[in-house]
Scaffold this motif. Structure first.
Motif, short mmCIF file in Angstrom:
data_model
loop_
_atom_site.label_atom_id
_atom_site.label_comp_id
_atom_site.label_asym_id
_atom_site.label_seq_id
_atom_site.Cartn_x
_atom_site.Cartn_y
_atom_site.Cartn_z
N ILE A 17 -11.85 -44.77 13.11
CA ILE A 17 -12.02 -43.50 12.40
C ILE A 17 -11.21 -43.57 11.13
CG2 ILE A 17 -11.75 -41.00 12.48
CD1 ILE A 17 -11.89 -41.15 15.53
N PRO A 18 -11.87 -43.63 9.94
CA PRO A 18 -13.32 -43.52 9.74
C PRO A 18 -14.07 -44.76 10.24
CG PRO A 18 -12.24 -44.10 7.69
CD PRO A 18 -11.13 -43.82 8.68
N GLY A 19 -15.36 -44.58 10.43
CA GLY A 19 -16.22 -45.64 10.90
C GLY A 19 -17.08 -45.22 12.08
N VAL B 82 -11.41 -34.17 21.19
CA VAL B 82 -10.04 -34.68 21.25
C VAL B 82 -10.12 -36.18 21.49
CG1 VAL B 82 -7.80 -34.58 22.38
CG2 VAL B 82 -9.19 -32.51 22.19
N TYR B 83 -9.38 -36.94 20.67
CA TYR B 83 -9.31 -38.39 20.77
C TYR B 83 -7.86 -38.81 21.03
CZ TYR B 83 -13.92 -38.94 18.43
OH TYR B 83 -15.24 -38.92 18.08
N LEU B 84 -7.71 -40.01 21.61
CA LEU B 84 -6.42 -40.69 21.71
C LEU B 84 -6.52 -42.08 21.12
CD1 LEU B 84 -5.24 -39.90 25.37
CD2 LEU B 84 -4.25 -38.98 23.26
N ALA B 85 -5.38 -42.59 20.62
CA ALA B 85 -5.29 -43.98 20.15
C ALA B 85 -3.92 -44.51 20.53
CB ALA B 85 -5.49 -44.05 18.65
N ARG B 86 -3.88 -45.67 21.15
CA ARG B 86 -2.59 -46.31 21.44
C ARG B 86 -2.21 -47.11 20.20
NH1 ARG B 86 -0.97 -49.93 26.81
NH2 ARG B 86 1.29 -49.69 26.55
N SER B 87 -1.70 -46.38 19.23
CA SER B 87 -1.46 -46.94 17.91
C SER B 87 -0.52 -46.03 17.15
CB SER B 87 -2.80 -47.06 17.15
OG SER B 87 -2.59 -47.36 15.79
N ASP B 88 0.25 -46.62 16.23
CA ASP B 88 1.11 -45.82 15.36
C ASP B 88 0.42 -45.41 14.08
OD1 ASP B 88 3.33 -45.89 17.06
OD2 ASP B 88 3.95 -47.86 16.27
N THR B 89 -0.67 -46.11 13.73
CA THR B 89 -1.34 -45.87 12.45
C THR B 89 -2.73 -45.29 12.60
OG1 THR B 89 -2.29 -48.09 12.35
CG2 THR B 89 -0.05 -47.79 11.44
N GLY B 90 -3.39 -45.55 13.72
CA GLY B 90 -4.77 -45.11 13.90
C GLY B 90 -5.78 -46.00 13.19
N ALA B 91 -5.33 -47.15 12.71
CA ALA B 91 -6.23 -48.05 11.97
C ALA B 91 -6.98 -48.96 12.93
CB ALA B 91 -5.42 -48.90 10.98
N GLY B 92 -8.27 -49.21 12.61
CA GLY B 92 -9.08 -50.11 13.41
C GLY B 92 -9.71 -49.43 14.62
N LEU C 120 -31.32 -23.52 18.71
CA LEU C 120 -31.44 -24.98 18.76
C LEU C 120 -31.82 -25.40 20.17
CD1 LEU C 120 -28.29 -26.10 16.72
CD2 LEU C 120 -30.65 -25.96 15.92
N SER C 121 -32.72 -26.35 20.28
CA SER C 121 -33.15 -26.84 21.58
C SER C 121 -32.27 -27.98 22.07
CB SER C 121 -34.60 -27.31 21.52
OG SER C 121 -34.76 -28.36 20.57
N GLN C 122 -31.49 -28.58 21.16
CA GLN C 122 -30.57 -29.64 21.54
C GLN C 122 -29.53 -29.82 20.45
OE1 GLN C 122 -32.51 -33.45 21.78
NE2 GLN C 122 -33.38 -33.32 19.73
N TYR C 123 -28.41 -30.41 20.82
CA TYR C 123 -27.39 -30.80 19.85
C TYR C 123 -26.64 -32.00 20.41
CZ TYR C 123 -23.32 -31.07 16.91
OH TYR C 123 -22.35 -31.55 16.07
N VAL C 124 -26.52 -33.04 19.60
CA VAL C 124 -25.84 -34.28 20.00
C VAL C 124 -24.47 -34.31 19.35
CG1 VAL C 124 -25.93 -36.79 20.00
CG2 VAL C 124 -28.06 -35.48 20.16
N ILE C 125 -23.42 -34.28 20.16
CA ILE C 125 -22.05 -34.33 19.64
C ILE C 125 -21.80 -35.71 19.04
CG2 ILE C 125 -19.60 -34.13 20.22
CD1 ILE C 125 -20.42 -32.32 22.53
N PRO C 126 -21.25 -35.78 17.83
CA PRO C 126 -21.00 -37.09 17.20
C PRO C 126 -19.95 -37.91 17.94
CG PRO C 126 -20.94 -35.32 15.57
CD PRO C 126 -20.93 -34.67 16.92
N GLY C 127 -19.97 -39.22 17.68
CA GLY C 127 -18.94 -40.10 18.19
C GLY C 127 -19.28 -40.74 19.52
N PRO C 128 -18.32 -41.47 20.08
CA PRO C 128 -18.56 -42.19 21.34
C PRO C 128 -18.60 -41.24 22.53
CG PRO C 128 -16.25 -42.33 20.74
CD PRO C 128 -16.94 -41.63 19.59
N MET D 208 -10.14 -38.90 7.39
CA MET D 208 -10.71 -38.59 8.70
C MET D 208 -9.82 -39.06 9.84
SD MET D 208 -13.59 -36.89 8.79
CE MET D 208 -14.39 -37.36 10.32
N THR D 209 -8.91 -39.98 9.57
CA THR D 209 -8.07 -40.51 10.65
C THR D 209 -7.19 -39.43 11.25
OG1 THR D 209 -8.03 -42.67 9.55
CG2 THR D 209 -6.44 -42.30 11.31
#
Length: 285
Positions: A208-210, A110-120, A229-237, A62-63
């Motif tokens: 991610i994952p997590g 779309v996500y961003l991470a200030r990371s080389d690995t995406g871990a944590g 559908l009357s509603q939909y909640v997008i996953p994640g933060p 998933m990362t």
């Protein structure tokens, strides 16, 4: 009545499984900046895996996509200024192909991470688009009409540095089953420039994952075959940064981002896409 509804769901799910494989899956192929297609910045993936969905939201795939290939560096980092308008390009198996089956409706992120690995806990969301409730139009519907191009804007005041950019689509045609939703994921490597001094606080950052559970409302239960559908909640933060996401409830903003002509064509397409479900209900009755 309950039996009829169950039959309709089962029949529509079967139809979604019978969509030709040339349209079924999808992958994040490249970034488009100032009209130029950029592929060297993409994290690698093995050819036979790249367009497949991730099986479980707890998977390390998933990362950035399927391991171990997706943990390897890109050929080059793409240098781009904060505040730049960009596009993610999605295709089925190769450039110029179909995008994805129109049954694979769902949100885009779309996500961003200030990371080389995406871990944590390093990932923060800068864009999301889900379901427009009045028209029952999904981000994937628009993506198909736009030939796989997903526009977004890098946050203008973001701190400069090296980042991973993660694109994601979640196909919900089997969202009525646990682990039935299908995430499609890929990453690019960026060097973001500028004088910005803003960075998200810890409450925006996720692992991610997590970040997801298979029973989150955006994954399950979601039935595309049981009426509107009357509603939909997008996953994640929640999204961090200003002017970086489209409000999925606002047609005016959708038209502004995608263009009035594309939007009107999409509305016509939505009616056509619903025809096979109407046929399923006719058979059920």
């Amino acid at each position: 009545m309950k039996e009829t509804r169950s039959f309709v769901i089962a029949l529509a799910a079967l139809v979604s499984c019978l969509v030709p494989s040339a349209l079924g899956h999808t992958y994040f192929d490249s970034l488009i900046v100032n009209g130029v297609n950029q592929k060297d910045c993409m994290r690698p993936s093995r050819h036979y895996e790249k367009e497949n969905p991730i099986d479980f939201v707890t998977s390390p795939d998933m990362t950035c996509g399927f391991q171990p290939a997706a943990s390897q560096p890109a050929r080059a980092k793409l240098t781009v200024a904060a505040g730049t308008q960009m596009q993610l390009q999605w295709w089925h198996t190769q450039a110029g192909d179909d995008v994805v089956a129109d049954t694979h409706k769902g949100p885009c992120m779309v996500y961003l991470a200030r990371s080389d690995t995406g871990a944590g806990p390093v990932w923060f969301k800068i864009f999301e688009n889900g379901l427009d409730i009045p028209t029952q139009t999904w981000c994937v519907d628009i993506l198909i009409r736009n030939r796989g191009k997903l526009p977004f804007v890098l946050p203008a005041n973001l701190t400069a540095g090296n980042y991973l950019l993660r694109g994601e689509i979640i196909a919900l045609h089997n969202g009525h089953s646990v682990d039935g939703a299908q995430p499609y994921v890929g990453c690019a490597e960026l060097t973001i420039t500028g004088n910005g001094q803003s960075f998200p606080s810890s409450d925006y950052l996720v692992s991610i994952p997590g970040a997801y559970r298979n029973t989150d409302p955006g994954f399950y239960p979601v039935s595309l075959y049981n009426g509107p559908l009357s509603q939909y909640v997008i996953p994640g933060p929640r999204v961090w940064g200003q002017s970086s996401s489209i409000n999925p409830e606002s047609n005016a903003q959708l038209q502004e981002k995608w263009g009035a002509t594309n939007f009107q064509n999409l509305m016509m397409s939505w009616v056509e896409q619903r025809q096979y479900l109407d046929m399923a209900r006719t058979v059920a009755n």
